[in-house]
Write a protein that holds these residues in place. Sequence first.
Motif, short mmCIF file in Angstrom:
data_model
loop_
_atom_site.label_atom_id
_atom_site.label_comp_id
_atom_site.label_asym_id
_atom_site.label_seq_id
_atom_site.Cartn_x
_atom_site.Cartn_y
_atom_site.Cartn_z
N ILE A 1 -6.88 -78.86 -21.57
CA ILE A 1 -6.34 -80.06 -22.20
C ILE A 1 -6.67 -79.92 -23.68
O ILE A 1 -7.83 -79.70 -24.04
CB ILE A 1 -6.96 -81.35 -21.62
N TYR A 2 -5.66 -79.98 -24.52
CA TYR A 2 -5.85 -79.84 -25.96
C TYR A 2 -5.82 -81.22 -26.61
O TYR A 2 -4.96 -82.04 -26.29
CB TYR A 2 -4.74 -78.98 -26.56
N CYS A 3 -6.76 -81.47 -27.52
CA CYS A 3 -6.82 -82.74 -28.25
C CYS A 3 -7.00 -82.44 -29.74
O CYS A 3 -7.70 -81.50 -30.11
CB CYS A 3 -7.99 -83.59 -27.77
N MET A 4 -6.37 -83.27 -30.56
CA MET A 4 -6.49 -83.06 -31.99
C MET A 4 -6.35 -84.36 -32.75
O MET A 4 -5.85 -85.36 -32.23
CB MET A 4 -5.42 -82.07 -32.48
N ARG B 1 -10.06 -84.54 -38.49
CA ARG B 1 -9.19 -83.38 -38.68
C ARG B 1 -9.52 -82.27 -37.70
O ARG B 1 -9.19 -81.13 -37.93
CB ARG B 1 -9.33 -82.84 -40.10
N ASN B 2 -10.18 -82.59 -36.62
CA ASN B 2 -10.63 -81.56 -35.69
C ASN B 2 -9.67 -81.36 -34.53
O ASN B 2 -8.92 -82.26 -34.17
CB ASN B 2 -12.01 -81.91 -35.15
N ALA B 3 -9.74 -80.18 -33.92
CA ALA B 3 -8.96 -79.85 -32.74
C ALA B 3 -9.89 -79.20 -31.71
O ALA B 3 -10.67 -78.31 -32.06
CB ALA B 3 -7.82 -78.91 -33.10
N TYR B 4 -9.81 -79.68 -30.48
CA TYR B 4 -10.68 -79.17 -29.42
C TYR B 4 -9.87 -78.88 -28.17
O TYR B 4 -8.82 -79.48 -27.96
CB TYR B 4 -11.77 -80.19 -29.06
N THR C 1 -15.96 -78.41 -19.89
CA THR C 1 -16.56 -78.16 -21.20
C THR C 1 -15.52 -78.27 -22.31
O THR C 1 -14.32 -78.05 -22.08
CB THR C 1 -17.19 -76.75 -21.27
N TRP C 2 -15.96 -78.60 -23.50
CA TRP C 2 -15.12 -78.68 -24.70
C TRP C 2 -15.48 -77.55 -25.64
O TRP C 2 -16.65 -77.19 -25.77
CB TRP C 2 -15.34 -80.01 -25.42
N GLN C 3 -14.46 -77.01 -26.34
CA GLN C 3 -14.66 -75.98 -27.37
C GLN C 3 -13.80 -76.30 -28.57
O GLN C 3 -12.68 -76.79 -28.43
CB GLN C 3 -14.26 -74.60 -26.85
#
Length: 113
Positions: free
Chosen positions: A66-69, A75-78, A86-88
């Motif tokens: 799952i991509y979030c931005m 201004r981050n994207a994870y 887990t998140w990166q």
Amino acid sequence: MYAPFSRAYFEFVTYGGAAYAIAGHNGGEHNKVDRWTEKEGWVTMANYPQVMHRGCCVADEGNDRIYCMGGYYHRNAYQYIVSTNTWQSMSWDSSMYYSSYDIGCAIITNKGN
């Protein structure tokens, strides 16, 4: 059964047979992530790496992500790896060039050359 706290301006995305409520605002930004399934009801998942609201998330079941931005002031994207909870960070310098909020996002798969 666990019921997540009330929130506004959160990101909502479905993945497989689950629905995810990601971050949001409840008198202030927060980073809580909750998953709902018919079998388990609401379950708390790994927190989003920062507080955030009014961003964008999209599911990519083909890549277990799952991509979030973005988000208000952010201004981050994870990327969230569903199988490991887990998140990166997705950005080599951990930020996008501009902050963005109230945005849309989609995954477009190239099926040709």
